[in-house]
Design an enzyme around this catalytic site. Structure first.
Site, PDB file in Angstrom:
ATOM      1  CD  GLU A  38      -2.768   1.272   2.427  1.00  0.00           C
ATOM      2  OE1 GLU A  38      -2.773   0.356   3.262  1.00  0.00           O
ATOM      3  OE2 GLU A  38      -3.499   2.282   2.485  1.00  0.00           O
ATOM      4  NE  ARG A 264       3.836  -7.662  10.941  1.00  0.00           N
ATOM      5  CZ  ARG A 264       3.182  -7.018   9.956  1.00  0.00           C
ATOM      6  NH1 ARG A 264       2.168  -7.581   9.366  1.00  0.00           N
ATOM      7  NH2 ARG A 264       3.550  -5.825   9.584  1.00  0.00           N
ATOM      8  CE  LYS A 274       2.822   0.299   5.070  1.00  0.00           C
ATOM      9  NZ  LYS A 274       2.482   0.185   3.639  1.00  0.00           N
TER      10      LYS A 274
HETATM   11  P1  ATP Z   1      -0.303  -1.542   6.695  1.00  0.00           P
HETATM   12  O1  ATP Z   1      -1.116  -2.550   5.939  1.00  0.00           O
HETATM   13  O2  ATP Z   1      -0.587  -1.460   8.140  1.00  0.00           O
HETATM   14  O3  ATP Z   1      -0.214  -0.210   6.044  1.00  0.00           O
HETATM   15  P2  ATP Z   1       1.893  -3.255   6.042  1.00  0.00           P
HETATM   16  O4  ATP Z   1       3.249  -3.241   6.666  1.00  0.00           O
HETATM   17  O5  ATP Z   1       1.087  -4.494   6.058  1.00  0.00           O
HETATM   18  O6  ATP Z   1       1.171  -2.051   6.687  1.00  0.00           O
HETATM   19  P3  ATP Z   1       1.636  -3.262   3.173  1.00  0.00           P
HETATM   20  O7  ATP Z   1       2.038  -2.208   2.227  1.00  0.00           O
HETATM   21  O8  ATP Z   1       0.217  -3.668   3.205  1.00  0.00           O
HETATM   22  O9  ATP Z   1       2.086  -2.751   4.586  1.00  0.00           O
HETATM   23  O10 ATP Z   1       2.573  -4.526   2.977  1.00  0.00           O
HETATM   24  C1  ATP Z   1       2.860  -5.078   1.725  1.00  0.00           C
HETATM   25  C2  ATP Z   1       3.219  -6.520   1.892  1.00  0.00           C
HETATM   26  O11 ATP Z   1       4.329  -6.663   2.768  1.00  0.00           O
HETATM   27  C3  ATP Z   1       2.078  -7.308   2.498  1.00  0.00           C
HETATM   28  O12 ATP Z   1       1.943  -8.509   1.783  1.00  0.00           O
HETATM   29  C4  ATP Z   1       2.508  -7.545   3.902  1.00  0.00           C
HETATM   30  O13 ATP Z   1       1.966  -8.738   4.392  1.00  0.00           O
HETATM   31  C5  ATP Z   1       4.035  -7.614   3.772  1.00  0.00           C
HETATM   32  N1  ATP Z   1       4.655  -7.215   5.032  1.00  0.00           N
HETATM   33  C6  ATP Z   1       4.429  -6.093   5.730  1.00  0.00           C
HETATM   34  N2  ATP Z   1       5.129  -6.086   6.874  1.00  0.00           N
HETATM   35  C7  ATP Z   1       5.839  -7.239   6.910  1.00  0.00           C
HETATM   36  C8  ATP Z   1       6.751  -7.836   7.844  1.00  0.00           C
HETATM   37  N3  ATP Z   1       7.078  -7.231   8.985  1.00  0.00           N
HETATM   38  N4  ATP Z   1       7.281  -9.038   7.538  1.00  0.00           N
HETATM   39  C9  ATP Z   1       6.958  -9.644   6.389  1.00  0.00           C
HETATM   40  N5  ATP Z   1       6.106  -9.156   5.486  1.00  0.00           N
HETATM   41  C10 ATP Z   1       5.546  -7.962   5.724  1.00  0.00           C
END
Ligand code: ATP
Ligand code: MG
Length: 565
Positions: A38, A264, A274
């Protein structure tokens, strides 16, 4: 040559086993994965794990990986993030080819599918407010209650949904919900929201839309449109999988993707939210998204971490099905490992102390041959000027040394790396009693750093010719948070920030070869650590960031652990 071929082959894990089994059984042809950020912030080391997994699987199985922006919430998304994310994925060494997608490209199709759900009785427009929806939802132990609008006819919902689209209602006035089961033990199936009204300009679609699909409605359908075979996400989406499958089953989608979840990444001394990273930036706790202390990809890059070290780390940690916290020292170990092999060695003095070699001719300059990298003979050597007046590290001298201090002291001989043996003869102090200069002599028979009589000083120091030294600013970095589990007390996360995470030194001195080092290149300052030239540098004011010290605490712990077993 593909630089990625130099990393060790990825370890097998449960996701790769699933993919391999699907390929072997002929359930799928080409393996297609996606990385779906995102664009509401910069990518961090957790995302790097997901990137390495998704792009890695695609490469290993001869498939492809899409980069898809999950841009469904215009209130928080920006073009700056879209650009930075692409730059970061590329820098990590991955390529999506022509497969760059945006969920917003599918808005029209998603809207049509929403109409389809309404027509088939599987969705309705609800007039409850967000608060009311929350109250009606029930809890983990209590079922939810039906909204009074749940039995609205399809015709009425169709009419209202169209009016929502045309901007007739303010934010939050109505939502579109799936009609599933308000008593489901899985709260995600209690008539989840599919569309909400958001009057905000979208970075790509501008003002064309004022209804936006939720993550749940956009994600699986985008996967289906792109023919994703394995939709890999983190564990918090496990409970969303029944909804993912419900939508795929109830819509005329062109393919049937499956979702798989992995744990994660969590890291000690690090926060990977984030929302928190954004606050660190906006509240001025750091120099920006790319501050060298940030766990963002751009921060790690500015810090001097090579992409290869980050990929190696992703391989080391593997992919598991249960959450855990990884020692940040493991990431540092992977980075040190790459830098030890690749970083040229250079001389730099961070806290200078003057040395005058009394028996060395004034005005004489000798070019000393110094090896660039003992780990890599192909890196060759360079000439470093040696003169009568030098700088050494203030820490490398003690007037009254304790028993275990072997470096320079009055009357003691040490080796100057690749130059000569010198002996301290006298100490010059200022009015305040501070040592400001050492008077030394050298042994001309030790040129290059070896004595014909075989004597071996206990210490070897780095040095810089005073007449050739280039002043620089050096920023010493330590962990951004002062405890391994920031915020674990449930207290203010920001109270756990490490007040000493950055120390700025002025008047550091560099050897001439560092003058034209490009921004972003990392070298080893001998005996001090790895340092990277920072983008704040100007022609006459170089700035260096300490990437890492030389001390590998993680490797040491591992070694102790092995001894213990
Ligand atoms: P949010 O959804 O709260 O804005 P997010 O960290 O999930 O934050 P995204 O941009 O949705 O951000 O993440 C993109 C991809 O990265 C998703 O598939 C998510 O599952 C993966 N991802 C995010 N944080 C982690 C992490 N700490 N370890 C592994 N994969 C992650
Ligand atoms: Mg997310």
């Amino acid at each position: 040559m593909d630089p990625l071929q130099t990393t060790p082959p990825e370890r097998g894990d449960f996701i790769r086993e699933i993919v391999a089994a699907d390929v072997q059984a002929g359930r799928i042809g080409t393996v297609v994965t996606r990385f779906p950020p995102e664009p509401n912030g910069y990518l961090h080391i957790g995302h790097a794990k997901s990137i390495c997994l998704n792009f890695g699987i695609a490469r290993e199985f001869g498939g492809r990986c899409h980069l898809r922006f999950d841009d469904t919430n215009p209130a928080k998304e920006e073009q700056e993030y879209i650009d930075a994310i692409q730059a970061d994925v590329r820098w990590l060494g991955f390529d999506w080819g022509e497969h760059l997608y945006f969920a917003s490209d599918y808005f029209e199709q998603l809207y049509d599918w929403a109409l389809h759900l309404i027509r088939t009785g599987r969705a309705y427009v609800d007039d409850l407010s967000a608060d009311e929806i929350r109250q009606y939802r029930g809890t983990l132990t209590e079922p939810g209650r039906n909204s009074p609008w749940r039995e609205r006819t399809a015709e009425e919902s169709l009419g209202l949904f169209e009016r929502m689209r045309h901007g007739e209602f303010p934010n939050g006035a109505r939502v579109l919900r799936a009609r599933i089961d308000m008593a489901s033990p899985n709260i995600n199936l209690r008539d989840p929201v599919l569309y909400r009204i958001v009057h905000a300009a979208h970075p790509r679609t501008g003002d064309s839309w004022c209804v936006y699909p939720t993550y749940d409605f956009a994600h699986g359908q985008s996967d289906a449109i792109e023919g994703i075979t394995h939709s890999i996400c983190t564990l918090e989406f496990e409970a969303h999988r029944p909804l993912y499958d419900w939508l795929i089953q109830n819509l005329p989608v062109p393919s049937r993707p499956h979702q798989y979840e992995f744990a994660r990444l969590n890291l000690t001394y690090t926060v990977l939210s984030k929302r928190v990273l954004l606050r660190l930036v906006t509240e001025g706790h750091v120099r920006g998204w790319d501050d060298p202390r940030m766990p963002t990809i751009s921060g790690l890059r500015r810090r001097g971490y090579p992409a290869e070290g980050i990929r190696d780390f992703a391989t080391m940690i593997g992919v598991a099905k249960s959450d855990s916290v990884v020692e940040v020292g493991m990431l540092e170990h992977a980075v040190r490992d790459v830098l030890n092999r690749t970083a040229p060695r250079r001389f730099a003095v961070l806290r200078p102390l003057k040395v005058v070699i009394e028996n060395y001719a004034e005005g004489q300059v000798e070019q000393m041959e110094v090896v660039n990298n003992p780990e890599d003979p192909s890196a060759g050597s360079r000439a470093v000027p040696f003169t009568r007046e030098l700088w050494i590290e203030r820490d490398d001298f003690m007037e009254d040394p304790p028993a275990k201090f072997f470096r320079l002291a009055p009357g003691r001989e040490v080796r100057l790396r690749s130059a000569y043996f010198v002996t301290c003869r006298d100490v010059v102090k200022d009015a305040a009693g501070q040592v400001v200069e050492l008077r030394c002599t050298y042994d001309p028979a030790t040129r290059g750093g070896d004595a014909p009589d075989g004597r071996r000083p206990k210490a070897t120091l780095h040095w810089i010719s005073a007449g050739h030294a280039m002043p620089a600013e050096v920023r010493l970095y330590d962990h951004l948070f002062g405890r391994p589990d920031p915020g674990a007390d449930g207290g203010d996360l920001f109270a756990d920030l490490n007040p000493d995470s950055e120390e700025v030194l002025q008047g550091c001195l560099l050897e001439p070869a560092l003058g034209d080092l490009p921004v972003g290149e990392t070298v080893q300052f001998e005996r001090l650590g790895y340092f990277c030239r920072d983008s704040d540098s100007t022609a006459d004011h170089p700035v260096f960031n300490r990437t890492l010290t030389l001390k590998d605490t993680w490797a040491k712990l591992q070694a102790q652990g092995r001894q213990g077993t």
